[in-house]
Design an enzyme around this catalytic site. Sequence first.
Site, PDB file in Angstrom:
ATOM      1  N   GLY A 108       0.815  -1.225   0.000  1.00 55.67           N
ATOM      2  CA  GLY A 108       0.000   0.000   0.000  1.00 55.67           C
ATOM      3  C   GLY A 108       0.839   1.261   0.000  1.00 55.67           C
ATOM      4  O   GLY A 108       0.307   2.367   0.079  1.00 55.67           O
ATOM      5  N   THR A 112       3.378  -0.018  -6.977  1.00 59.00           N
ATOM      6  CA  THR A 112       2.832  -0.281  -8.309  1.00 59.00           C
ATOM      7  C   THR A 112       2.555   1.037  -9.023  1.00 59.00           C
ATOM      8  O   THR A 112       2.854   1.194 -10.209  1.00 59.00           O
ATOM      9  CB  THR A 112       1.557  -1.127  -8.177  1.00 59.00           C
ATOM     10  OG1 THR A 112       1.903  -2.285  -7.455  1.00 59.00           O
ATOM     11  CG2 THR A 112       0.995  -1.513  -9.525  1.00 59.00           C
ATOM     12  N   ASN A 157      -4.444  -2.582   1.301  1.00 58.15           N
ATOM     13  CA  ASN A 157      -4.440  -1.935  -0.019  1.00 58.15           C
ATOM     14  C   ASN A 157      -5.579  -2.518  -0.857  1.00 58.15           C
ATOM     15  O   ASN A 157      -5.719  -3.731  -0.940  1.00 58.15           O
ATOM     16  CB  ASN A 157      -3.070  -2.210  -0.687  1.00 58.15           C
ATOM     17  CG  ASN A 157      -2.946  -1.522  -2.029  1.00 58.15           C
ATOM     18  OD1 ASN A 157      -3.881  -0.863  -2.499  1.00 58.15           O
ATOM     19  ND2 ASN A 157      -1.798  -1.665  -2.657  1.00 58.15           N
ATOM     20  N   SER A 160      -3.890  -4.513  -4.018  1.00 60.98           N
ATOM     21  CA  SER A 160      -2.580  -5.006  -3.589  1.00 60.98           C
ATOM     22  C   SER A 160      -2.045  -6.037  -4.585  1.00 60.98           C
ATOM     23  O   SER A 160      -2.759  -6.950  -4.996  1.00 60.98           O
ATOM     24  CB  SER A 160      -2.734  -5.632  -2.215  1.00 60.98           C
ATOM     25  OG  SER A 160      -1.511  -6.084  -1.786  1.00 60.98           O
ATOM     26  N   GLY A 387       6.758  -5.630  -0.477  1.00 61.81           N
ATOM     27  CA  GLY A 387       7.668  -5.087   0.528  1.00 61.81           C
ATOM     28  C   GLY A 387       7.739  -5.986   1.744  1.00 61.81           C
ATOM     29  O   GLY A 387       7.077  -7.025   1.824  1.00 61.81           O
TER      30      GLY A 387
HETATM   31  N1  LIG Z   1       1.351   8.821  -6.464  1.00 60.96           N
HETATM   32  C1  LIG Z   1       0.129   8.513  -6.042  1.00 60.96           C
HETATM   33  N2  LIG Z   1      -0.860   9.389  -6.202  1.00 60.96           N
HETATM   34  C2  LIG Z   1      -2.106   9.096  -5.795  1.00 60.96           C
HETATM   35  N3  LIG Z   1      -2.444   7.944  -5.180  1.00 60.96           N
HETATM   36  C3  LIG Z   1      -1.496   7.021  -4.986  1.00 60.96           C
HETATM   37  C4  LIG Z   1      -0.150   7.256  -5.410  1.00 60.96           C
HETATM   38  N4  LIG Z   1       0.561   6.173  -5.088  1.00 60.96           N
HETATM   39  C5  LIG Z   1      -0.305   5.307  -4.500  1.00 60.96           C
HETATM   40  N5  LIG Z   1      -1.518   5.812  -4.434  1.00 60.96           N
HETATM   41  C6  LIG Z   1      -2.737   5.190  -3.861  1.00 60.96           C
HETATM   42  O1  LIG Z   1      -2.348   4.152  -3.010  1.00 60.96           O
HETATM   43  C7  LIG Z   1      -2.904   2.909  -3.426  1.00 60.96           C
HETATM   44  C8  LIG Z   1      -1.889   1.790  -3.212  1.00 60.96           C
HETATM   45  O2  LIG Z   1      -0.802   1.942  -4.083  1.00 60.96           O
HETATM   46  P1  LIG Z   1      -0.073   0.698  -4.747  1.00 60.96           P
HETATM   47  O3  LIG Z   1      -1.032  -0.303  -5.204  1.00 60.96           O
HETATM   48  O4  LIG Z   1       0.899   1.232  -5.686  1.00 60.96           O
HETATM   49  O5  LIG Z   1       0.668   0.100  -3.524  1.00 60.96           O
HETATM   50  P2  LIG Z   1       1.758  -1.046  -3.542  1.00 60.96           P
HETATM   51  O6  LIG Z   1       2.955  -0.520  -2.845  1.00 60.96           O
HETATM   52  O7  LIG Z   1       1.930  -1.558  -4.886  1.00 60.96           O
HETATM   53  O8  LIG Z   1       1.082  -2.120  -2.623  1.00 60.96           O
HETATM   54  P3  LIG Z   1       1.175  -3.695  -2.700  1.00 60.96           P
HETATM   55  O9  LIG Z   1       2.505  -4.090  -2.187  1.00 60.96           O
HETATM   56  O10 LIG Z   1       0.074  -4.150  -1.854  1.00 60.96           O
HETATM   57  O11 LIG Z   1       0.974  -4.032  -4.116  1.00 60.96           O
HETATM   58  C9  LIG Z   1      -3.246   3.084  -4.869  1.00 60.96           C
HETATM   59  O12 LIG Z   1      -4.319   2.270  -5.225  1.00 60.96           O
HETATM   60  C10 LIG Z   1      -3.608   4.563  -4.905  1.00 60.96           C
HETATM   61  O13 LIG Z   1      -4.951   4.727  -4.501  1.00 60.96           O
HETATM   62 MG   LIG Z   2       1.499  -3.217  -5.864  1.00 55.34          MG
END
Ligand SMILES: Nc1ncnc2c1ncn2[C@@H]1O[C@H](COP(=O)(O)OP(=O)(O)OP(=O)(O)O)[C@@H](O)[C@H]1O
Ligand SMILES: [Mg+2]
Length: 1103
Positions: A108, A112, A157, A160, A387
């Site tokens: 989260g 990604t 998340n 996720s 992570g």
């Molecule tokens: N730069 C950003 N601007 C706006 N919202 C963001 C941004 N980065 C992340 N988010 C929000 O946070 C949420 C989680 O981000 P993301 O899916 O990239 O997490 P992750 O690190 O990939 O988590 P996981 O390890 O569970 O996959 C996204 O769905 C989005 O709503």
């Molecule tokens: Mg991710």
Amino acid sequence: MEVKTSLLDNMIGVGDMVLLEPLSEDSFIDNLKNRFEHNEIYTYIGSVVISMNPYRHLPIFTPDKVEEYRNRNFYELSPHIYALADEAYRSLRDQDKDQCILITGESGAGKTEASKLVMSYVAAVCGKGQEVNKVKEQLLQSNPVLEAFGNAKTVRNDNSSRFGKYMDIEFDFKGDPLGGVISNYLLEKSRVVKQPRGERNFHVFYQLLSGSSDEALKKLKLHRDFSKYNYLSLDSAAVNGLDDAANFRTVRNAMQIVGFMEDEVQSVLELVAAVLKLGNIEFKPDSRSNGSDESRIKDKNDLKEMCELLGIEQSVLERAFSYRTVEAKSEKVSTTLNVAQAYYARDALAKNLYSRLFSWLVTRINESIKAQGKTRHKVMGVLDIYGFEIFEDNSFEQFIINYCNEKLQQIFIELTLREEQEEYIREGIEWTNIEYFNNAVICDLIENNKNGILAMLDEECLRPGTVTDETFLDKLSTICAEHLHFESRLSKNSKFLTDHTLPHTCFRIQHYAGKVLYRAEGFVDKNNDLLYRDLSQAMYKANHSLIKQLFPEGNPAKVNLKRPPTAGFQFKASVGTLMRNLQTKNPNYIRCIKPNDKKASHIFTDSLVRHQVRYLGLMENVRVRRAGYAFRQPYEPCLERYKMLCKRTWPHWQGPAREGVEVMMSALPVPAEEFSYGRSKIFIRNPRTLFFLEERRRQCLQDLATLIQKIYRGWKCRKHFLLLKKSQIVVSAWYRRYAQQKKYKQIKSATTVVQSYTRGWQARKLLRELKHQKRCVEAVTTISAFWHGTQARRELRKLKEEARRKHAVAVIWAYWQGLKIRREYRKFFRANAGKKIYDFTIQRIMQKYFLGLKSTLPSMSPIDKSWPARPYLFLGGVHSELRRIFHLWRCKKYRSQFTVEKKAVYEEKLEASEIFKDKKALYPSSVSQPFKGDYLEINKNPKYQKLSIAMEDKVLLADVVNKINRANGKGTARLFLLTKNSVVLADQKTGQVKASVPLPDLASVSVSTQSDGFFALKLKEGSASAVKGDFLLSSEHLIEIITKIHRMGTTAADIDISDEFLVQFKQDKVCVKFIQAVPKNGNSVSCKRKNNRLLEVSVPTTA
Ligand SMILES: Nc1ncnc2c1ncn2[C@@H]1O[C@H](COP(=O)(O)OP(=O)(O)OP(=O)(O)O)[C@@H](O)[C@H]1O
Ligand SMILES: [Mg+2]
């Protein structure tokens, strides 16, 4: 001119943690918080980007921002992920260095999203063109497909990633993308069969049910209702802000763009449906007579449908759920499965089916996006991997994930230090050893081939005899007891014997990011990842191309009795490959941090961030970076920024930038050990020094601003003064001019007045004199005029008197002469002159009359009745005689032009006139029609050839007539032919002779007085022709026919003209009566049989 900016401009907190003063965990977190609250989500540690998840949309990812960061130096603008992406892309393109972007952080934290931002930035700045755009689009569109199948909602998340992803993007020498390769790591397949509270299964299941049409669902034998499927958790099926139906459309579209065929998509969806069906298969106990525990499928409907979907024979799968066959060398032993084992088999099949489908998807995408033909140049890898995870209950998956993170941390430290060291060497600065924690020891604890935890787990799994999670934990506790990072209650390490936070079934590892407690339960099973061979063989037998591909080990021809590699072993191998791959590339780090646990924007939870800062080792990162020199900057931008601090370098330095910096630094009160001069950069040991420079720069800028202000104000005032002065001169000039003009005008008008008076007086005086002179002249003229007048009148009177006298004399003389002559000639005139004059006059008059008649004679047409008027009364007789003679002469002339034929025609016409004129109303209209005779052109027309031969004499007339039927008065067309001897009637179509009447047999011909064309040929009584009776005919050329018959000269051809005549039809005599009628339909003549004795012919009244 390009404006030079720097990261140091308008900084909120510090943009680069390396400059943090004083450096402590608190100040680090405060700085992050300060920046986060001001929407600055990115902060640097040297070249590492820390990214805070804003949990809301910020306007910093626009195309304008892409342009702003494009081709700018890393430290030139405020920290941004685009700066890192740009740096990586440029060094790949321009310096030919392979790059990798390592994105880490907890679930989260935004990994990604960050990876997508990097990819979209690179896509935006690299080349364009149809081919390149297609590659970019395919690379970008692979994300939604993988996210649908590999992402799920978790408590941390909503989207996720439940798998690790590493994507290599390949570029050509121009920096245009050629394609890519995706590697996936350890999909969390346990989620397929069971999800923790508040979490969902993989998105694709919900998307399929929400987004498919009713028809598609029916085809897949599915219901839209989530609650019908055991594998779908219901408590969080609907996720806020997630539109499954819309996302399904996006995924299908993305699959199409990536290059999936329609039947491939259908096969994939069938497999997803099959997994759902599999979850609904339930078992119940069934005891056999031999006492063994067996299971039976409760309701076979789902099994049946699943088998239909996948083309598997139902009995084969049913058997695979009831028995397990173990093969050992030449032996085969089958044991029945109890209910628990059946459920285990079912779930194992579902997990395997789904995870193999996922791997197949990755392979299929790779097939589509792989670089086509062209030679690969450079590669940019993007790693978006799970992570570090510390849950309350940590199992095999967390152990594997954390192991991967340990490896990444290790490579991070290694590469950071290596890069730092390389830069020092490159710049010729002396390298000082840096103290840091090396987590190699933890990696060794896990991966050591001899006594590492993974090796021991594999050993346990392969060992014969009873193997349980407890035996595994025992083994661990014995072998790792002494390890500094391993803790277990069972180990002989006395330290943990009384540690109640450490249960007996668990072991604890001190990771670089913190201590994690792992429950040993399930480790052995999950590592074995066992799928009964019966099931894989059943799947292989499926009549479904995709399923067959997914279970190659089920092929009976390739039975492999060797155990498949364990999950731990496979993962270790793939992590090893990944690490080797990463080590060959230039690393770029994005460390993602999650500000709160509530997925909320604007909330910054200190403790949570502190925890992440700790386990990501960020403080350590800063320390490493600052261990030598905290700040470095190339000489040009350094001189540009600080040149105002030294008089010699301000405003322009003419020599090389390095010398300028040296001159500038030596002029400043900074100790020499605080900075070093590299080859292209200056290195500043302490951030304090940098801030001192910044502070001096700020002051200098202030002073410079004051100076500029001062000069500007002086310049402005002077300019204003000069303007006023110039204006004053202009105003006074204008005023003086105006005053002088006014005075001049006054003098001028006064002068004019005086002048006018004087001129007036002079003029009046002159006028008086002139008037007097004029009066004198006029008086003289008048007197002389009167005098001359009197003279002239007197002279005129005299002349007139003289003329009168002369005229009287002439008249009197003429009368006297006349009288004299008349008296002398009177005697001659009376004897001859009278008769001569009379004759002469008459002669002249006749001459004039004939000449006049000659010019006014009428035309030569005999019908011209005009004649000139009589000019003299006495010529009356002559005039009419001449008219008669002239008419006779012109008629003779007219006649002499006639040919013999024409003459005959006129004779005929004349005869017609004698017969019919004033007797029959039809006659006047026939006068102008020429008598043509042969209307049918019987000799020329081939149709009548026979008829023409049959005619003995010359045909005088041939025409079509109507023969009137005696019975009803209707007409039938017949050919009517007249020769000099007979009248012939023939059929119009065939030309066959119907009747031939010799002319001597003709008694008379009857016609009416009116304008009709009826005529009756009456035959002599007793003649041979009279047998059939008389003929009543009608013709358009009646006048001609009758005239021609009459001209034959026979006595019979008497013509009777009356409106009532009798006609002999066989024995009957019928009266034909002609009446005048008002025409009803058209202007035609109609004939009707009124009774036996009367035929009535209605002839239209002629006007
Ligand atoms: N730069 C950003 N601007 C706006 N919202 C963001 C941004 N980065 C992340 N988010 C929000 O946070 C949420 C989680 O981000 P993301 O899916 O990239 O997490 P992750 O690190 O990939 O988590 P996981 O390890 O569970 O996959 C996204 O769905 C989005 O709503
Ligand atoms: Mg991710």
